[in-house]
Design a protein around this motif. Structure first.
Motif, PDB file in Angstrom:
ATOM      1  N   PRO A   1     -13.217   6.217  36.806  1.00  0.00           N
ATOM      2  CA  PRO A   1     -12.995   7.505  37.540  1.00  0.00           C
ATOM      3  C   PRO A   1     -14.274   7.963  37.920  1.00  0.00           C
ATOM      4  O   PRO A   1     -15.472   7.966  37.423  1.00  0.00           O
ATOM      5  N   ASP A   2     -14.131   8.754  39.236  1.00  0.00           N
ATOM      6  CA  ASP A   2     -15.393   9.576  39.457  1.00  0.00           C
ATOM      7  C   ASP A   2     -16.129  10.262  38.745  1.00  0.00           C
ATOM      8  O   ASP A   2     -17.452  10.225  38.617  1.00  0.00           O
ATOM      9  N   ALA A   3     -15.524  11.244  37.881  1.00  0.00           N
ATOM     10  CA  ALA A   3     -16.219  12.096  36.933  1.00  0.00           C
ATOM     11  C   ALA A   3     -16.797  11.236  35.941  1.00  0.00           C
ATOM     12  O   ALA A   3     -18.202  11.783  35.513  1.00  0.00           O
ATOM     13  N   ASP A   4     -16.373  10.202  35.344  1.00  0.00           N
ATOM     14  CA  ASP A   4     -16.893   9.554  34.210  1.00  0.00           C
ATOM     15  C   ASP A   4     -18.110   8.825  34.804  1.00  0.00           C
ATOM     16  O   ASP A   4     -19.037   8.636  34.097  1.00  0.00           O
ATOM     17  N   LEU A   5     -17.800   8.301  36.120  1.00  0.00           N
ATOM     18  CA  LEU A   5     -19.114   7.519  36.542  1.00  0.00           C
ATOM     19  C   LEU A   5     -20.111   8.278  36.882  1.00  0.00           C
ATOM     20  O   LEU A   5     -21.337   8.051  36.430  1.00  0.00           O
ATOM     21  N   ILE A   6     -20.130   9.534  37.429  1.00  0.00           N
ATOM     22  CA  ILE A   6     -21.003  10.533  37.472  1.00  0.00           C
ATOM     23  C   ILE A   6     -21.857  10.930  36.233  1.00  0.00           C
ATOM     24  O   ILE A   6     -23.096  10.993  36.020  1.00  0.00           O
ATOM     25  N   THR A   7     -21.216  11.119  34.997  1.00  0.00           N
ATOM     26  CA  THR A   7     -21.539  11.272  33.897  1.00  0.00           C
ATOM     27  C   THR A   7     -22.333  10.297  33.221  1.00  0.00           C
ATOM     28  O   THR A   7     -23.574  10.518  32.864  1.00  0.00           O
TER      29      THR A   7
END
Length: 724
Positions: A114-120
């Motif tokens: 997911p986007d949030a996990d990828l950014i983290t």
């Protein structure tokens, strides 16, 4: 807040779909459901990206773009809010290194987060590199960058980290070129590194740019690499590139102006390699007037290059070497004559090598390589300086500069093998015994120091090596002329024969209207195999082998029409396919004119594929090699499949091929083979004609040759009765 919809131009649509601009124009006219412009102007409309993708997907064009092209497109389409949040292109460079250290499976898993996990995960990966990549600390990616991050990971997975680096740095490299800093081509960098005797352990480049010179030093065995560059994106790219290509070395790269704020003030290097900015009048002349580095004289405001030369010497251990790439004006400008005289008088300047125009940007200038050595206290007196002109002589260093339709110059077939051999042969002989060096008139001379200490102190190699009348024997010149003329006549006969066998007739009204498929489509259908040399552990690595006993077919070999000349050692462990007879070889960098492809023959078979060449291996039961080569190298095809701006990279999967019966392919293949022969014969005849003309003009003006005219007229000239 919702992000504004991304918009694309017609040119970007053509790259996404893998078609030409003309095809996109036809779609707009012929299809009523083609997306309407969502912005821009009447002459330069913009289209909503997602609407375009949906329209293309319905027609099977949604997967034509290569991973690098997808990355390039997503970068261009990043919203202003994402960039203002700290997601600049340069911040992504560190992530390339982090991605290269992960397996293809891990990269695939990252793209599925997911986007949030990828950014983290991306933030964490960059933070871990803060000690090795300048500017990596404090990088945080905004949520809007998720699409770019996925494109970057896929590009690294499928095309390698270096391809991703090239895409990320394109715009910044163009900006740096506008300010006088230029990227050093790999063959040029290799020559510069080989001019350093022995193997230096600690090497510095104070204007490292993208790290090409330091990478060449690493290939020569350097174990510690130090670099500094004013542009943060260049420093970051250099650090990442060096850590990828030379993982066994210690790499330290810093950001900053080396002349004003030296990042390594106490560093004593074994060697310095540098291609500094040219023509920089704001290099710090006033504030650095009393700098202790100016041991050979304070450089004038217009002599920033001589400031870089002395900066390099100041960082050397006694006896250490510096190799500087400089513009030709540095050797002769009046404002620099005092510093040049001191460099010669002290023995710091050992050699100046002139290169042909087109060797490196700026292409219209014939650059020079200065080889310097820091004098050793009580060391041997240096009585002469070596000058080498690699642009002179019979074909060595020959350069064919082609012109694009817009008038811009583009490098053609530059004989790097000849240039390198000529420079290194003279340099090695000179360093072995300077006092016994044998001059080669017109090519290389060792000039006594005392002869260079005049008021001008001109260090231009062309003037110093110029042959005098006494250097050339008239009988030898006449024999060389006869040999060149005979070769030209033979080549002219062969060219005539090739022209006679290239007949074609006008096609009918439906000529050229074929169904086509991309090379990627043909590869998926098993009609051909796409191979390349892979520098890392990508899925294609299993196709190649490495062998020190083989030659490498390079892009220059294709451009010159020669057999394989590359050294397998320069592949540095990359997985390189072995070329087989019948393979189609296509240059990876688009050129304005000249050959872009050829079919491998017996002299190519068994060689390794060079990194700047794409290999297409056709199924002979379905594709004819010469027909495939002819259509793949068509100018419109190459243009439509090329990406980039300063350097046009050919995306092999986007090249299109007509779907023709095998019998028809063979007919076209025979015609394309004759075109290839015609081009090769014309190239050979052109080289021999130029050589013949050079010998004639030089002999006539030098007095070694006399025109065959009226005997009385010649006698009259001898008696001083010629017309005044």
């Amino acid at each position: 807040m919702p992000q504004p919809s991304a918009q694309v131009t017609a040119a970007e649509i053509s790259r996404i779909a893998g078609v030409t601009r003309a095809t996109v124009s036809n779609w707009r006219r012929r299809h009523d459901d083609f997306p309407a412009p969502s912005g821009g102007t009447d002459s330069s409309p913009l289209y909503d990206l997602e609407t375009v993708r949906a329209w293309l997907a319905a027609r099977g064009h949604d997967s034509a773009a290569s991973p690098s092209e997808e990355l390039r497109t997503t970068l261009r389409l990043r919203t202003q809010s994402a960039q203002s949040s700290g997601g600049g292109t340069s911040n992504l460079l560190s992530l390339v290194l982090a991605a290269a250290r992960r397996s293809p499976g891990e990269l695939t898993a990252l793209t599925e987060l997911p986007d949030a996990d990828l950014i983290t995960r991306a933030d964490r990966a960059v933070t871990e590199l803060a000690d090795v990549v300048p500017g990596a600390d404090g990088v945080r990616f905004p949520a809007a960058d998720a699409t770019v991050l996925r494109a970057l990971f896929l590009c690294v997975r499928d095309e390698g980290a270096q391809a991703a680096l090239g895409v990320l740095a394109e715009r910044e490299l163009e900006d740096s070129a506008a300010s006088g800093a230029y990227q050093t081509p790999a063959p040029f960098a290799d020559l510069a590194a080989r001019l350093i005797p022995s193997t230096p352990a600690r090497v510095l480049d104070p204007a490292c740019g993208s790290g090409t010179l330091l990478a060449a030093a690493a290939r020569r065995g350097a174990s510690e690499l130090y670099g500094q560059d004013t542009l943060p994106v260049q420093a970051q790219r250099s650090a990442v590139s060096l850590l990828l290509t030379a993982p066994e070395t210690t790499v330290t790269v810093r950001t900053g102006d080396s002349l004003r704020a030296d990042a390594f003030p106490g560093l004593v290097a074994d060697a310095v390699v540098c291609n500094p900015p040219y023509g920089d009048r704001d290099w710090g002349h006033d504030e650095l007037a009393y700098d202790p580095r100016w041991a050979y004289g304070v450089p004038a405001r217009a002599e920033s290059e001589l400031a870089w030369v002395q900066h390099a010497l100041a960082h050397l251990a006694p006896g250490g070497y510096a190799v500087m790439i400089l513009p030709p004006a540095t050797a002769s400008r009046a404002s620099g004559r005092r510093v040049r005289r001191e460099l010669v008088r002290s023995g710091a300047l050992r050699a100046v090598v002139a290169l042909p125009a087109g060797a490196a940007p700026p292409l219209h200038v014939g650059l020079q390589i200065w080889v310097l050595q820091r004098p050793e206290p009580g060391g041997e007196e240096r009585k002469s300086v070596l000058f080498v002109d690699t642009g002179s002589g019979s074909g060595q260093g020959a350069l064919s500069v082609t012109r694009t339709k817009g008038g811009g110059g583009r490098t053609g077939a530059l004989d790097w093998a000849g240039i390198t051999e000529q420079a290194l042969t003279a340099w090695e002989a000179f360093t072995k015994d300077p006092d016994r060096f044998t001059d080669e008139p017109g090519r290389a001379r060792a000039i006594p120091v005392v002869d260079l200490l005049d008021d001008v102190a001109d260090l231009t190699p062309t003037r110093q090596v110029r042959a005098s009348r006494s250097d050339v024997d008239p009988a030898d010149l006449a024999a060389d002329l006869d040999s060149a003329r005979e070769g030209l006549l033979r080549a002219a006969g062969s060219l005539t024969q090739a022209a006679r066998h290239s007949d074609c007739v006008a096609a009918g009204a439906s000529g050229g209207e074929w169904r086509t498929a991309t090379a990627s489509d043909l590869a998926r259908g098993g009609a051909l195999t796409l191979l390349r040399t892979t520098p890392d552990t990508s899925p294609e690595a299993g196709h190649g082998v490495t062998s020190e006993g083989r030659f490498v077919l390079t892009g220059e070999d294709i451009a010159r029409g020669t057999g394989p000349t590359g050294d397998a050692a320069e592949l540095r462990g990359a997985a390189a396919p072995v070329i087989a007879e019948g393979d189609v070889l296509v240059l990876a960098v688009a050129r304005g004119e000249g050959p872009m492809a050829r079919v491998a023959d017996g002299k190519d078979a068994g060689a390794l594929l060079g990194p700047q060449v794409h290999l297409f291996r056709p199924d002979p039961a379905r594709l004819d090699s010469w027909c495939l080569a002819g259509f793949l190298s068509a100018e419109e095809n190459i243009t439509g499949a090329s990406t980039g701006t300063t350097v046009l990279q050919v995306s092999p999967g986007r090249l299109r091929v007509p779907l023709l019966p095998l019998a028809v392919q063979r007919t076209y293949g025979e015609a394309f083979r004759r075109v290839h022969d015609l081009r090769a014969q014309a190239h050979q005849a052109s080289l021999l004609a130029e050589e013949t003309a050079r010998l004639l003009a030089g002999g006539l003006t030098g007095g070694q040759l006399t025109p065959l005219g009226d005997t009385a007229a010649r006698a009259g000239c001898a008696d001083g009765d010629s017309a005044q």
